[in-house]
Design a protein around this motif. Structure first.
Motif, mmCIF file in Angstrom:
data_model
loop_
_atom_site.group_PDB
_atom_site.id
_atom_site.type_symbol
_atom_site.label_atom_id
_atom_site.label_comp_id
_atom_site.label_asym_id
_atom_site.label_seq_id
_atom_site.Cartn_x
_atom_site.Cartn_y
_atom_site.Cartn_z
ATOM 1 N N PHE A 105 -19.581 3.116 -8.785
ATOM 2 C CA PHE A 105 -20.728 3.478 -7.956
ATOM 3 C C PHE A 105 -21.416 2.188 -7.524
ATOM 4 O O PHE A 105 -21.249 1.141 -8.163
ATOM 5 N N ASP A 106 -22.199 2.264 -6.458
ATOM 6 C CA ASP A 106 -22.801 1.041 -5.919
ATOM 7 C C ASP A 106 -23.935 0.506 -6.776
ATOM 8 O O ASP A 106 -24.222 -0.689 -6.751
ATOM 9 N N THR A 107 -24.605 1.359 -7.555
ATOM 10 C CA THR A 107 -25.681 0.908 -8.433
ATOM 11 C C THR A 107 -25.588 1.636 -9.768
ATOM 12 O O THR A 107 -24.981 2.713 -9.863
ATOM 13 N N ARG A 108 -26.218 1.055 -10.782
ATOM 14 C CA ARG A 108 -26.247 1.716 -12.090
ATOM 15 C C ARG A 108 -27.013 3.031 -12.016
ATOM 16 O O ARG A 108 -26.657 4.010 -12.698
ATOM 17 N N GLN A 109 -28.058 3.080 -11.198
ATOM 18 C CA GLN A 109 -28.832 4.307 -11.081
ATOM 19 C C GLN A 109 -27.962 5.448 -10.554
ATOM 20 O O GLN A 109 -28.031 6.578 -11.051
ATOM 21 N N HIS A 110 -27.138 5.158 -9.548
ATOM 22 C CA HIS A 110 -26.263 6.189 -9.009
ATOM 23 C C HIS A 110 -25.181 6.582 -10.016
ATOM 24 O O HIS A 110 -24.816 7.761 -10.127
ATOM 25 N N LEU A 111 -24.666 5.597 -10.759
ATOM 26 C CA LEU A 111 -23.674 5.909 -11.795
ATOM 27 C C LEU A 111 -24.296 6.807 -12.857
ATOM 28 O O LEU A 111 -23.705 7.820 -13.269
ATOM 29 N N ASP A 112 -25.491 6.447 -13.324
ATOM 30 C CA ASP A 112 -26.154 7.241 -14.356
ATOM 31 C C ASP A 112 -26.473 8.649 -13.852
ATOM 32 O O ASP A 112 -26.410 9.621 -14.618
ATOM 33 N N LYS A 113 -26.825 8.748 -12.581
ATOM 34 C CA LYS A 113 -27.122 10.068 -12.014
ATOM 35 C C LYS A 113 -25.901 10.965 -12.108
ATOM 36 O O LYS A 113 -26.019 12.160 -12.417
ATOM 37 N N TRP A 114 -24.708 10.409 -11.865
ATOM 38 C CA TRP A 114 -23.476 11.188 -12.003
ATOM 39 C C TRP A 114 -23.188 11.496 -13.464
ATOM 40 O O TRP A 114 -22.912 12.643 -13.830
ATOM 41 N N GLY B 244 -23.538 1.803 -30.721
ATOM 42 C CA GLY B 244 -22.454 2.270 -31.574
ATOM 43 C C GLY B 244 -21.221 2.644 -30.781
ATOM 44 O O GLY B 244 -21.295 3.061 -29.630
ATOM 45 N N GLN B 245 -20.067 2.503 -31.415
ATOM 46 C CA GLN B 245 -18.812 2.840 -30.770
ATOM 47 C C GLN B 245 -18.592 4.343 -30.839
ATOM 48 O O GLN B 245 -19.142 5.045 -31.684
ATOM 49 N N GLY B 246 -17.713 4.823 -29.970
ATOM 50 C CA GLY B 246 -17.388 6.236 -29.970
ATOM 51 C C GLY B 246 -18.452 7.105 -29.333
ATOM 52 O O GLY B 246 -18.430 8.319 -29.447
ATOM 53 N N THR B 247 -19.419 6.499 -28.677
ATOM 54 C CA THR B 247 -20.453 7.260 -27.996
ATOM 55 C C THR B 247 -20.320 7.047 -26.499
ATOM 56 O O THR B 247 -19.595 6.175 -26.041
ATOM 57 N N GLU B 248 -21.059 7.820 -25.761
ATOM 58 C CA GLU B 248 -21.011 7.719 -24.302
ATOM 59 C C GLU B 248 -22.228 6.984 -23.770
ATOM 60 O O GLU B 248 -22.588 7.095 -22.605
ATOM 61 N N GLU B 249 -22.892 6.225 -24.606
ATOM 62 C CA GLU B 249 -24.184 5.697 -24.239
ATOM 63 C C GLU B 249 -24.143 4.634 -23.148
ATOM 64 O O GLU B 249 -24.888 4.675 -22.213
ATOM 65 N N GLY B 250 -23.264 3.631 -23.294
ATOM 66 C CA GLY B 250 -23.331 2.532 -22.362
ATOM 67 C C GLY B 250 -24.673 1.829 -22.478
ATOM 68 O O GLY B 250 -25.314 1.840 -23.514
ATOM 69 N N ALA B 251 -25.103 1.188 -21.389
ATOM 70 C CA ALA B 251 -26.369 0.442 -21.406
ATOM 71 C C ALA B 251 -27.438 1.211 -20.636
ATOM 72 O O ALA B 251 -27.142 1.965 -19.722
ATOM 73 N N PRO B 252 -28.707 1.014 -21.003
ATOM 74 C CA PRO B 252 -29.790 1.639 -20.256
ATOM 75 C C PRO B 252 -29.955 0.982 -18.886
ATOM 76 O O PRO B 252 -29.358 -0.074 -18.622
ATOM 77 N N PRO B 253 -30.780 1.555 -18.008
ATOM 78 C CA PRO B 253 -31.023 0.946 -16.690
ATOM 79 C C PRO B 253 -31.547 -0.482 -16.836
ATOM 80 O O PRO B 253 -32.211 -0.824 -17.819
ATOM 81 N N ASN B 254 -31.268 -1.308 -15.827
ATOM 82 C CA ASN B 254 -31.640 -2.717 -15.901
ATOM 83 C C ASN B 254 -33.136 -2.931 -16.119
ATOM 84 O O ASN B 254 -33.544 -3.873 -16.803
ATOM 85 N N TRP B 255 -33.997 -2.079 -15.541
ATOM 86 C CA TRP B 255 -35.434 -2.295 -15.687
ATOM 87 C C TRP B 255 -35.877 -2.074 -17.131
ATOM 88 O O TRP B 255 -36.764 -2.765 -17.630
ATOM 89 N N LYS B 256 -35.240 -1.139 -17.833
ATOM 90 C CA LYS B 256 -35.561 -0.941 -19.242
ATOM 91 C C LYS B 256 -35.046 -2.123 -20.072
ATOM 92 O O LYS B 256 -35.707 -2.564 -21.027
#
Length: 244
Positions: free
Chosen positions: A91-100, A136-148
């Motif tokens: 996706f073009d931005t993290r916000q759009h990726l997170d929205k999906w 933690g591993q095995g989760t779907e978390e990834g990283a929070p939005p850049n502003w956070k």
């Protein structure tokens, strides 16, 4: 493209192609470095591969309707090397990726496809502060939005730099070190303290706000911002009173 090396490699791989290879040279489009990529690996049931591929086509069809979608690829397992099916999409931005990733549409599709795979793992590629944000591993978390991420890093960085300036800098000056070398040493200490001490603590303390799976409402976002802002203010007051 016209080198002898490439021609020799194409000749070696001739038996792998169903037809003569063609080359396409593409110019323009959105630069890849502006994209955020998600890599999803699936442990597919052996008797459900066809159903899984069909389900992935539904996923792709749904992704195309979301803003910022830039493309997707599905990689089959490679015997003896890679046992899982891997889907890569951008996706073009993290916000759009997170929205999906956080969408109701995707959750419904995941429920629909549960019969085709045993488990899956999501990793995001492209983050302002890299490994400082892991849950933690095995989760779907990834990283929070850049502003956070930025707010959290300032929360840990400000007191670290201030304390180093009060405690370490005078000692380095007393040793007669030049300013540029003292600054380098302070930077090294700051990064080490953040990486191995403070950022893990910040992640745990603010997990309710940083973890994408938990921060799903405006109320949580506002609460997290308020907590960080109060901590900022507290540090400013404390250092203002102690350093005068």
């Amino acid at each position: 493209m016209g080198s002898d090396t490439r021609r020799e490699l194409l000749e070696q791989a001739r038996d792998l192609f169903e037809e003569a290879p063609r080359q396409e040279v593409l110019a323009g489009g959105m630069p890849v470095h502006d994209a955020v990529t998600a890599v999803v690996s699936h442990d597919v049931r052996p008797d459900q591969e066809r159903a899984f591929v069909s389900w992935q086509e539904k996923i792709l069809s749904a992704q195309r309707k979301f803003p910022g979608f830039m493309g997707s690829e599905l990689f089959r397992p490679v015997k003896g090397v890679q046992d899982k099916w891997v889907a890569v999409f951008r996706f073009d931005t993290r916000q759009h990726l997170d929205k999906w990733l956080e969408s109701t549409t995707r959750r419904k599709l995941l429920d629909e496809g549960r019969g085709a795979f045993v488990s899956y793992d999501v990793r995001k590629v492209g983050s302002a502060f890299g490994s400082w944000f892991r849950f933690g591993q095995g989760t779907e978390e990834g990283a929070p939005p850049n502003w956070k991420q930025a707010m959290s890093v300032v929360l840990a960085l400000y007191p670290t730099v201030e304390i180093l300036n009060l405690v370490v800098s005078p000692r380095l000056a007393a040793l007669g070190l030049p300013g540029y070398l003292a600054l380098f040493i302070s930077n090294v200490l700051s990064v080490c303290i953040l990486t191995w001490l403070l950022m893990p603590l910040v992640n745990r303390a603010l997990a309710f706000w940083l973890m994408p799976s938990q921060a799903r409402s405006l109320r949580i976002d506002v609460a997290g911002v308020a907590v960080v802002a109060i901590c900022w203010l507290a540090f400013i007051v404390i250092f203002g009173l102690t350093t005068g």
